[in-house]
Design an enzyme around this catalytic site. Structure first.
Site, PDB file in Angstrom:
ATOM      1  N   ASN A  62       0.869  -1.173   0.000  1.00 30.46           N
ATOM      2  CA  ASN A  62       0.000   0.000   0.000  1.00 30.46           C
ATOM      3  C   ASN A  62       0.907   1.224   0.000  1.00 30.46           C
ATOM      4  O   ASN A  62       1.589   1.508   0.994  1.00 30.46           O
ATOM      5  CB  ASN A  62      -0.891  -0.011   1.243  1.00 30.46           C
ATOM      6  CG  ASN A  62      -1.760   1.234   1.352  1.00 30.46           C
ATOM      7  OD1 ASN A  62      -1.710   2.132   0.517  1.00 30.46           O
ATOM      8  ND2 ASN A  62      -2.562   1.296   2.393  1.00 30.46           N
ATOM      9  N   ASN A  89       2.727   5.274 -10.507  1.00 31.31           N
ATOM     10  CA  ASN A  89       1.502   5.145 -11.287  1.00 31.31           C
ATOM     11  C   ASN A  89       0.253   4.898 -10.441  1.00 31.31           C
ATOM     12  O   ASN A  89      -0.856   5.228 -10.856  1.00 31.31           O
ATOM     13  CB  ASN A  89       1.671   4.007 -12.298  1.00 31.31           C
ATOM     14  CG  ASN A  89       0.370   3.621 -12.959  1.00 31.31           C
ATOM     15  OD1 ASN A  89      -0.193   4.365 -13.755  1.00 31.31           O
ATOM     16  ND2 ASN A  89      -0.151   2.435 -12.620  1.00 31.31           N
ATOM     17  N   SER A 150      -2.101  14.136 -14.376  1.00 30.43           N
ATOM     18  CA  SER A 150      -3.348  14.008 -15.135  1.00 30.43           C
ATOM     19  C   SER A 150      -3.709  15.343 -15.767  1.00 30.43           C
ATOM     20  O   SER A 150      -3.335  16.413 -15.271  1.00 30.43           O
ATOM     21  CB  SER A 150      -4.494  13.571 -14.216  1.00 30.43           C
ATOM     22  OG  SER A 150      -5.749  13.690 -14.866  1.00 30.43           O
ATOM     23  N   TYR A 162      -9.057  14.709  -6.574  1.00 32.51           N
ATOM     24  CA  TYR A 162      -8.172  14.164  -7.603  1.00 32.51           C
ATOM     25  C   TYR A 162      -7.334  15.263  -8.254  1.00 32.51           C
ATOM     26  O   TYR A 162      -6.117  15.114  -8.420  1.00 32.51           O
ATOM     27  CB  TYR A 162      -9.008  13.440  -8.655  1.00 32.51           C
ATOM     28  CG  TYR A 162      -8.211  12.695  -9.691  1.00 32.51           C
ATOM     29  CD1 TYR A 162      -7.620  11.475  -9.385  1.00 32.51           C
ATOM     30  CD2 TYR A 162      -8.062  13.192 -10.984  1.00 32.51           C
ATOM     31  CE1 TYR A 162      -6.891  10.769 -10.335  1.00 32.51           C
ATOM     32  CE2 TYR A 162      -7.338  12.504 -11.942  1.00 32.51           C
ATOM     33  CZ  TYR A 162      -6.754  11.292 -11.619  1.00 32.51           C
ATOM     34  OH  TYR A 162      -6.030  10.605 -12.566  1.00 32.51           O
ATOM     35  N   ALA A 163      -7.974  16.381  -8.613  1.00 30.84           N
ATOM     36  CA  ALA A 163      -7.259  17.490  -9.252  1.00 30.84           C
ATOM     37  C   ALA A 163      -6.188  18.044  -8.331  1.00 30.84           C
ATOM     38  O   ALA A 163      -5.058  18.323  -8.757  1.00 30.84           O
ATOM     39  CB  ALA A 163      -8.247  18.589  -9.650  1.00 30.84           C
ATOM     40  N   ALA A 164      -6.526  18.186  -7.050  1.00 32.07           N
ATOM     41  CA  ALA A 164      -5.547  18.700  -6.092  1.00 32.07           C
ATOM     42  C   ALA A 164      -4.363  17.759  -5.963  1.00 32.07           C
ATOM     43  O   ALA A 164      -3.204  18.191  -5.911  1.00 32.07           O
ATOM     44  CB  ALA A 164      -6.209  18.906  -4.734  1.00 32.07           C
ATOM     45  N   SER A 165      -4.629  16.467  -5.925  1.00 31.83           N
ATOM     46  CA  SER A 165      -3.539  15.499  -5.789  1.00 31.83           C
ATOM     47  C   SER A 165      -2.628  15.516  -7.007  1.00 31.83           C
ATOM     48  O   SER A 165      -1.398  15.460  -6.887  1.00 31.83           O
ATOM     49  CB  SER A 165      -4.101  14.086  -5.558  1.00 31.83           C
ATOM     50  OG  SER A 165      -4.707  13.560  -6.727  1.00 31.83           O
ATOM     51  N   LYS A 166      -3.217  15.614  -8.195  1.00 29.93           N
ATOM     52  CA  LYS A 166      -2.407  15.574  -9.420  1.00 29.93           C
ATOM     53  C   LYS A 166      -1.659  16.886  -9.658  1.00 29.93           C
ATOM     54  O   LYS A 166      -0.579  16.888 -10.266  1.00 29.93           O
ATOM     55  CB  LYS A 166      -3.290  15.221 -10.617  1.00 29.93           C
ATOM     56  CG  LYS A 166      -3.844  13.798 -10.564  1.00 29.93           C
ATOM     57  CD  LYS A 166      -2.739  12.754 -10.455  1.00 29.93           C
ATOM     58  CE  LYS A 166      -3.265  11.331 -10.537  1.00 29.93           C
ATOM     59  NZ  LYS A 166      -2.173  10.328 -10.462  1.00 29.93           N
ATOM     60  N   ILE A 195      -8.064   8.089 -21.240  1.00 28.27           N
ATOM     61  CA  ILE A 195      -7.413   6.893 -21.767  1.00 28.27           C
ATOM     62  C   ILE A 195      -8.356   5.697 -21.682  1.00 28.27           C
ATOM     63  O   ILE A 195      -9.156   5.579 -20.749  1.00 28.27           O
ATOM     64  CB  ILE A 195      -6.133   6.581 -20.958  1.00 28.27           C
ATOM     65  CG1 ILE A 195      -5.231   7.826 -20.882  1.00 28.27           C
ATOM     66  CG2 ILE A 195      -5.382   5.407 -21.581  1.00 28.27           C
ATOM     67  CD1 ILE A 195      -4.761   8.354 -22.217  1.00 28.27           C
TER      68      ILE A 195
END
Length: 252
Positions: A62, A89, A150, A162-166, A195
């Site tokens: 993990n 990834n 991303s 998700y946007a903040a993490s990427k 994708i």
């Protein structure tokens, strides 16, 4: 970097984009350490990839767990010796609006939704990069670290977490590229667009068509195209501190 005989670690490496990367790198002669959470799929991936004539080992890990990451990187170094590359990834989605209003009632994104994505997509990248980079310096082995960001890093409705993490991954990429250059370690990122994966294959046809129609090239990318982008960064010794956008001209 010539990939033949080099060891590359791939997180989230037993399916989807990670497995496509593994196949491509194995085809270039790289040995692989695959990290994931599904032992059965890891075993399947190892069986398939070893037919390409390279060494492949699987590790249950993990990436958001500090102890597991430290122990896994130590085991990989013991099993293979020098580490030459890492592909960060592994990632998850927990999409949702910051808040929604229905029939006068307000619902919001939970802290658990936020934290779970940050833990895997950002903290996991930090932990894996920290431990692998330290081990590479200890081993005096030069190479490259590739982070998967991303298109959504610029902001996307329903993807606050998700946007903040990427976006964080990209900021870290630039920082680490500058910090680690003195040790002969390059750091760069790939920012995929939409994708073809198991996730998109499960979408409703009308939603899939709407999404595809918004892409200037009028098609989704293929996992193999992202895999080749990762290989390009690993092989090009002057590419560092930059983001390779592979999105069919659809930057949000």
């Amino acid at each position: 970097m010539e990939l033949k005989g080099k060891l590359i670690i791939i997180t989230g490496g037993c399916q989807g984009l990670g497995l496509a990367m593994a196949r491509d790198l194995a085809g270039r002669g790289a040995n692989l350490a695959l990290l994931d959470l599904d032992q059965a799929k890891l075993d399947q991936a190892v069986t398939r990839l070893t037919t390409q004539g390279v060494q492949v080992r699987a590790y249950l890990c993990n990436v958001a767990n500090e102890t597991q990451v430290i122990d896994t990187v130590t085991r990989i170094a013991e099993d293979f010796g020098p580490i030459h590359g890492l592909v960060n990834n592994a990632g998850i989605l927990r999409d949702g609006m910051l808040l929604k209003v229905k029939d006068g009632q307000i619902s919001t994104m939970s802290l658990a939704q936020w934290q779970s994505v940050i833990d895997v997509n950002l903290t996991g990248v930090f932990l894996c990069t920290r431990e692998v980079a330290a081990k590479m310096v200890e081993q005096q082995s030069q190479g490259a670290i590739v982070n998967i960001s991303s298109i959504s890093r610029a902001g996307n409705i329903g993807q606050t977490n998700y946007a903040a993490s990427k976006a964080g991954v990209v900021a870290a990429t630039v920082t680490w590229a500058r910090e680690l250059a003195r040790f002969g370690i390059r750091v760069a990122a790939v920012a995929p667009g939409f994708i073809e994966t198991e996730m998109t294959a499960s979408m409703k046809p009308e939603a899939l068509e709407k999404m595809t129609s918004a892409i200037p090239l009028k098609r989704m990318g293929k996992p193999e195209e992202i895999a080749r982008s990762v290989a390009f960064i690993l092989e090009n010794d002057y590419f560092s501190g930059r983001v390779l956008e592979v999105d069919g001209a659809m930057r949000i």
